[in-house]
Scaffold this active site. Structure first.
Site, PDB file in Angstrom:
ATOM      1  N   CYS A  80       0.831  -1.209   0.000  1.00  0.00           N
ATOM      2  CA  CYS A  80       0.000   0.000   0.000  1.00  0.00           C
ATOM      3  C   CYS A  80       0.870   1.266   0.000  1.00  0.00           C
ATOM      4  CB  CYS A  80      -0.917  -0.014   1.222  1.00  0.00           C
ATOM      5  SG  CYS A  80      -1.754   1.534   1.560  1.00  0.00           S
ATOM      6  N   CYS A  82       0.324   3.502   3.046  1.00  0.00           N
ATOM      7  CA  CYS A  82       0.914   2.877   4.243  1.00  0.00           C
ATOM      8  C   CYS A  82       2.424   3.088   4.256  1.00  0.00           C
ATOM      9  CB  CYS A  82       0.599   1.388   4.275  1.00  0.00           C
ATOM     10  SG  CYS A  82      -1.155   0.995   4.295  1.00  0.00           S
TER      11      CYS A  82
END
Length: 170
Positions: free
Chosen positions: A29, A32
């Site tokens: 991600c 993230c």
């Protein structure tokens, strides 16, 4: 050495005691990855803030992502003695620290009792997420290891679903 506590299915109940900030992330991600350094810095300040900072890799812990009903990444929760609140603020180090130091979490509505990660409902949701991972593993085994065509794997699952339905109906 990281100051972030890694949580998994076997130790997640640690968040029921004390004050925690918990991040759900996936290694692939981009969002993230952007907050990873900030989260590490936040964890280094955790002792001064009087909290524990943790993280959960949703790719490794589908049951926990189901238990917390994680639908977007990264998702951050604040937990204080088993009362959970979803953090929706900015993801800067200053804002994360301010959320704790200024007790901004007190103004956030707690997660409803039936949606609480420790509730029986979310325990069932965790089981469904585990079950879906098990089905994915079987599908990968059928198509990857045994070399069956994808549609044959689908047909096997359809037949299994029908047979289980018939047996339960009897």
């Amino acid at each position: 050495r990281s100051s972030v506590r890694v949580l998994c299915g076997s130790n997640w109940s640690l968040v029921l005691q004390g004050q925690w900030m918990l991040e759900f992330y996936a290694p692939w991600c981009p969002a993230c990855q952007q907050i990873e350094a900030t989260w590490e810095s936040f964890a280094k300040e955790s002792e001064r803030l009087g909290i524990t900072v943790g993280k959960v890799d949703v790719t490794q812990e589908p049951g926990l992502s189901g238990r917390f009903f994680v639908t977007t990444l990264p998702t951050i929760y604040h937990a204080n003695d088993g009362v959970f609140r979803r953090y929706r603020g900015s993801r800067t180090l200053e804002d994360l620290q301010g959320y704790i130091l200024e007790r901004k979490w007190e103004a956030v509505e707690p997660v409803a009792g039936w949606k609480s990660p420790s509730s029986i409902m979310m325990h069932g949701m965790a089981g469904l997420f585990h079950f879906s991972g098990w089905i994915r593993q079987i599908h990968n085994y059928l198509t990857g290891t045994l070399g069956l065509h994808v549609w044959i794997s689908y047909a096997i699952f359809i037949l299994a679903t029908l047979l289980i339905g018939l047996l339960l109906g009897l």
